[in-house]
Design a protein around this motif. Structure first.
Motif, mmCIF file in Angstrom:
data_model
loop_
_atom_site.group_PDB
_atom_site.id
_atom_site.type_symbol
_atom_site.label_atom_id
_atom_site.label_comp_id
_atom_site.label_asym_id
_atom_site.label_seq_id
_atom_site.Cartn_x
_atom_site.Cartn_y
_atom_site.Cartn_z
ATOM 1 N N UNK A 1 9.953 4.120 -6.774
ATOM 2 C CA UNK A 1 9.247 5.052 -7.591
ATOM 3 C C UNK A 1 9.248 4.656 -9.012
ATOM 4 N N UNK A 2 8.248 4.290 -9.598
ATOM 5 C CA UNK A 2 8.179 3.801 -11.271
ATOM 6 C C UNK A 2 7.333 4.815 -11.932
ATOM 7 N N UNK B 1 3.687 6.010 -5.467
ATOM 8 C CA UNK B 1 3.510 6.065 -7.181
ATOM 9 C C UNK B 1 2.334 6.786 -7.551
ATOM 10 N N UNK B 2 1.197 7.054 -6.532
ATOM 11 C CA UNK B 2 -0.015 7.546 -6.826
ATOM 12 C C UNK B 2 0.195 9.171 -6.677
ATOM 13 N N UNK B 3 1.496 9.455 -5.970
ATOM 14 C CA UNK B 3 1.528 10.989 -5.842
ATOM 15 C C UNK B 3 1.915 11.834 -7.009
ATOM 16 N N UNK B 4 1.355 13.035 -6.891
ATOM 17 C CA UNK B 4 1.944 13.840 -7.803
ATOM 18 C C UNK B 4 3.227 14.602 -7.409
ATOM 19 N N UNK C 1 0.954 -1.256 0.015
ATOM 20 C CA UNK C 1 -0.084 0.154 -0.055
ATOM 21 C C UNK C 1 0.773 1.247 -0.073
ATOM 22 N N UNK C 2 1.959 1.316 0.650
ATOM 23 C CA UNK C 2 2.899 2.344 0.770
ATOM 24 C C UNK C 2 3.464 2.778 -0.440
ATOM 25 N N UNK C 3 4.033 1.545 -1.148
ATOM 26 C CA UNK C 3 4.563 1.478 -2.520
ATOM 27 C C UNK C 3 3.634 2.156 -3.660
#
Length: 249
Positions: free
Chosen positions: A55-56, A26-29, A20-22
């Protein structure tokens, strides 16, 4: 409305990150990385390393900012903390506005878990404008400490208390419990206690390559912890440690 995601990252070991943290990173702008001065560059470096590792999303940006320092000379402890939280919230707001504006999702990587002796949630609610706040839980230093010592925290059917070094020093051993977890101890508050009958499980830099753990009767291990802590702080310029005390007959 802007969303602020507070992501628990455990004690610094990338292996402690949850899926969930990963996903939230990656969902953050925008991922905010605070800098806490030259003596604590390791903390920013570890956050950078976590982002580099997981971060991908090529569109996620990283923004660093200098974290305000609490005025330790303020005689009123709560006022000093309150003023510091205002200053930190202003720094968050400025950095988000500069890099993201009023829309999108910003993220902060929180040491341990945002729920336990961490001020991130209180600070987040001081932002102007107030964002939508979401929390991703993480491994706490208490979990990491118990795991490092292979120690069950509570005795069978018995309570325990989580407190700070300042409260332990000022109030002594808490009433009604035989197990005490001590966090945010800037200077070995266990030295203020009568060590007879007390056992300690101590750990510093939990989950990192520099992890140190010591345990045993406080009368025997206490002086070793004091020396190890002073040496580690001199070498690294900072230290994060916690410990568990148990009172035995």
């Amino acid at each position: 409305m802007m969303t602020l995601s507070l992501i628990g990252i455990g004690c610094g070991d990338p292996g402690q990150l949850t899926r969930a943290a990963i996903g939230a990173i990656n969902a953050a702008d925008l991922v905010l990385i605070p800098r806490k001065g030259t003596a604590k560059t390791d903390l920013a470096d570890l956050r950078r390393a976590i982002c580099a590792d997981v971060l991908i999303n090529a569109t996620t940006r990283i923004a660093e900012f200098d974290l305000p320092v609490r005025d330790a000379a303020e005689p009123d402890y709560r006022k000093g903390v309150d003023d510091w939280h205002d200053a930190v919230a202003a720094a968050w707001s400025r950095t988000i506005e500069e890099h993201l504006g009023g829309d999108g999702k910003a993220a902060l990587l929180i040491w341990g878990d945002p729920s336990l002796y961490d001020s991130s949630l209180r600070i987040a609610r001081r932002l102007n404008p107030l964002p939508r706040i979401e929390v991703v839980p993480g491994i706490t230093s208490i979990q990491a400490l118990c795991a490092a010592h292979a120690l069950p925290l509570n005795d069978i059917g018995e309570p325990f208390l989580v407190t700070t070094g300042r409260r332990l020093r000022e109030g002594g051993w808490p009433q009604g419990v035989d197990t005490v977890v001590v966090m945010l101890d800037g200077g070995t508050a266990f030295q203020s206690l009568d060590p007879n009958g007390l056992h300690i499980w101590w750990g510093a830099y939990l989950g990192l390559a520099d992890q140190i753990i010591l345990s045993g009767a406080l009368t025997e291990v206490g002086p070793r912890i004091v020396a190890a802590r002073q040496d580690a702080r001199a070498r690294h310029g900072w230290i994060m440690d916690s410990y568990i005390l148990k009172r035995r007959p």
